[in-house]
Design a protein around this motif. Structure first.
Motif, PDB file in Angstrom:
ATOM      1  N   UNK A   6     -45.024  45.641  44.839  1.00 27.74           N
ATOM      2  CA  UNK A   6     -44.925  46.445  43.624  1.00 27.74           C
ATOM      3  C   UNK A   6     -45.259  47.901  43.937  1.00 27.74           C
ATOM      4  N   UNK A   7     -44.763  48.811  43.121  1.00 26.99           N
ATOM      5  CA  UNK A   7     -45.090  50.225  43.264  1.00 26.99           C
ATOM      6  C   UNK A   7     -44.742  50.783  44.621  1.00 26.99           C
ATOM      7  N   UNK A   8     -45.730  51.454  45.243  1.00 23.32           N
ATOM      8  CA  UNK A   8     -45.491  52.090  46.546  1.00 23.32           C
ATOM      9  C   UNK A   8     -45.993  51.225  47.701  1.00 23.32           C
ATOM     10  N   UNK A   9     -46.021  49.922  47.517  1.00 22.51           N
ATOM     11  CA  UNK A   9     -46.496  48.999  48.544  1.00 22.51           C
ATOM     12  C   UNK A   9     -45.354  48.608  49.492  1.00 22.51           C
ATOM     13  N   UNK A  10     -45.743  48.295  50.742  1.00 15.63           N
ATOM     14  CA  UNK A  10     -44.800  47.885  51.774  1.00 15.63           C
ATOM     15  C   UNK A  10     -45.373  46.657  52.474  1.00 15.63           C
ATOM     16  N   UNK A  41     -40.873  44.425  56.299  1.00 19.59           N
ATOM     17  CA  UNK A  41     -40.228  43.207  55.821  1.00 19.59           C
ATOM     18  C   UNK A  41     -39.726  43.375  54.390  1.00 19.59           C
ATOM     19  N   UNK A  42     -40.485  44.108  53.565  1.00 16.32           N
ATOM     20  CA  UNK A  42     -40.099  44.340  52.168  1.00 16.32           C
ATOM     21  C   UNK A  42     -40.680  45.672  51.713  1.00 16.32           C
ATOM     22  N   UNK A  43     -39.987  46.326  50.791  1.00 20.88           N
ATOM     23  CA  UNK A  43     -40.397  47.641  50.290  1.00 20.88           C
ATOM     24  C   UNK A  43     -40.407  47.597  48.768  1.00 20.88           C
ATOM     25  N   UNK A  59     -37.532  51.677  55.027  1.00 24.16           N
ATOM     26  CA  UNK A  59     -36.623  50.632  54.564  1.00 24.16           C
ATOM     27  C   UNK A  59     -36.849  49.375  55.387  1.00 24.16           C
ATOM     28  N   UNK A  60     -36.374  48.265  54.904  1.00 29.79           N
ATOM     29  CA  UNK A  60     -36.510  46.989  55.598  1.00 29.79           C
ATOM     30  C   UNK A  60     -35.883  47.107  56.987  1.00 29.79           C
ATOM     31  N   UNK A  61     -36.613  46.629  57.992  1.00 28.79           N
ATOM     32  CA  UNK A  61     -36.132  46.680  59.365  1.00 28.79           C
ATOM     33  C   UNK A  61     -36.708  47.832  60.173  1.00 28.79           C
ATOM     34  N   UNK A  62     -37.276  48.847  59.502  1.00 26.02           N
ATOM     35  CA  UNK A  62     -37.893  49.962  60.227  1.00 26.02           C
ATOM     36  C   UNK A  62     -39.088  49.454  61.023  1.00 26.02           C
ATOM     37  N   UNK A  83     -49.988  43.983  53.715  1.00 26.10           N
ATOM     38  CA  UNK A  83     -49.433  44.776  52.613  1.00 26.10           C
ATOM     39  C   UNK A  83     -50.198  46.096  52.581  1.00 26.10           C
ATOM     40  N   UNK A  84     -49.468  47.201  52.728  1.00 19.71           N
ATOM     41  CA  UNK A  84     -50.082  48.525  52.759  1.00 19.71           C
ATOM     42  C   UNK A  84     -49.398  49.440  51.752  1.00 19.71           C
ATOM     43  N   UNK A  85     -50.087  50.519  51.398  1.00 13.84           N
ATOM     44  CA  UNK A  85     -49.449  51.571  50.612  1.00 13.84           C
ATOM     45  C   UNK A  85     -48.579  52.383  51.562  1.00 13.84           C
ATOM     46  N   UNK A  86     -47.529  52.958  51.047  1.00 14.25           N
ATOM     47  CA  UNK A  86     -46.645  53.767  51.892  1.00 14.25           C
ATOM     48  C   UNK A  86     -47.432  54.891  52.570  1.00 14.25           C
ATOM     49  N   UNK A  87     -48.444  55.426  51.913  1.00 13.49           N
ATOM     50  CA  UNK A  87     -49.223  56.535  52.489  1.00 13.49           C
ATOM     51  C   UNK A  87     -50.046  56.091  53.702  1.00 13.49           C
TER      52      UNK A  87
END
Length: 94
Positions: A6-10, A41-43, A59-62, A83-87
């Motif tokens: 959810x949100x800015x999580x990756x 794996x997921x964005x 993006x997925x695969x990076x 699971x991390x924040x994009x930052x």
């Protein structure tokens, strides 16, 4: 099952470090550090997060490098994910 952030999580899946150093020394299990390289794996969708507009830059695969002690580790279907924040993502490996 599938993880949908959810949100800015990756969602990241760690890339396992090599068992042997470049000089040929085999590392025992305790000597290995937590890997900092992972595959996306997921964005999450991004959007409005904490009052700020967030555009997802991965993006997925990076393949990415993320902060050493960041994120939440989860286990799903015998696979381990972080699971991390994009930052918390420091760089994309090209």
């Amino acid at each position: 099952m599938k993880l949908v952030p959810l949100g800015d999580r990756v969602v990241l899946k760690a890339i396992m470090a090599e068992e042997t150093t470049k000089s040929g020394i085999v590392l025992p299990g305790q000597a290995k550090e937590k890997p900092q390289q992972a595959e996306v794996v997921a964005v999450g969708p991004g959007g409005l997060v904490d009052g700020k507009e967030v555009t997802m830059q991965v993006k997925v695969g990076d393949k990415v490098i993320y902060a050493k002690y960041s994120g939440t580790e989860v286990k799903l279907d015998d696979e381990e994910y972080t699971i991390v924040k994009q930052s918390d993502i420091l760089a994309v490996i090209e």
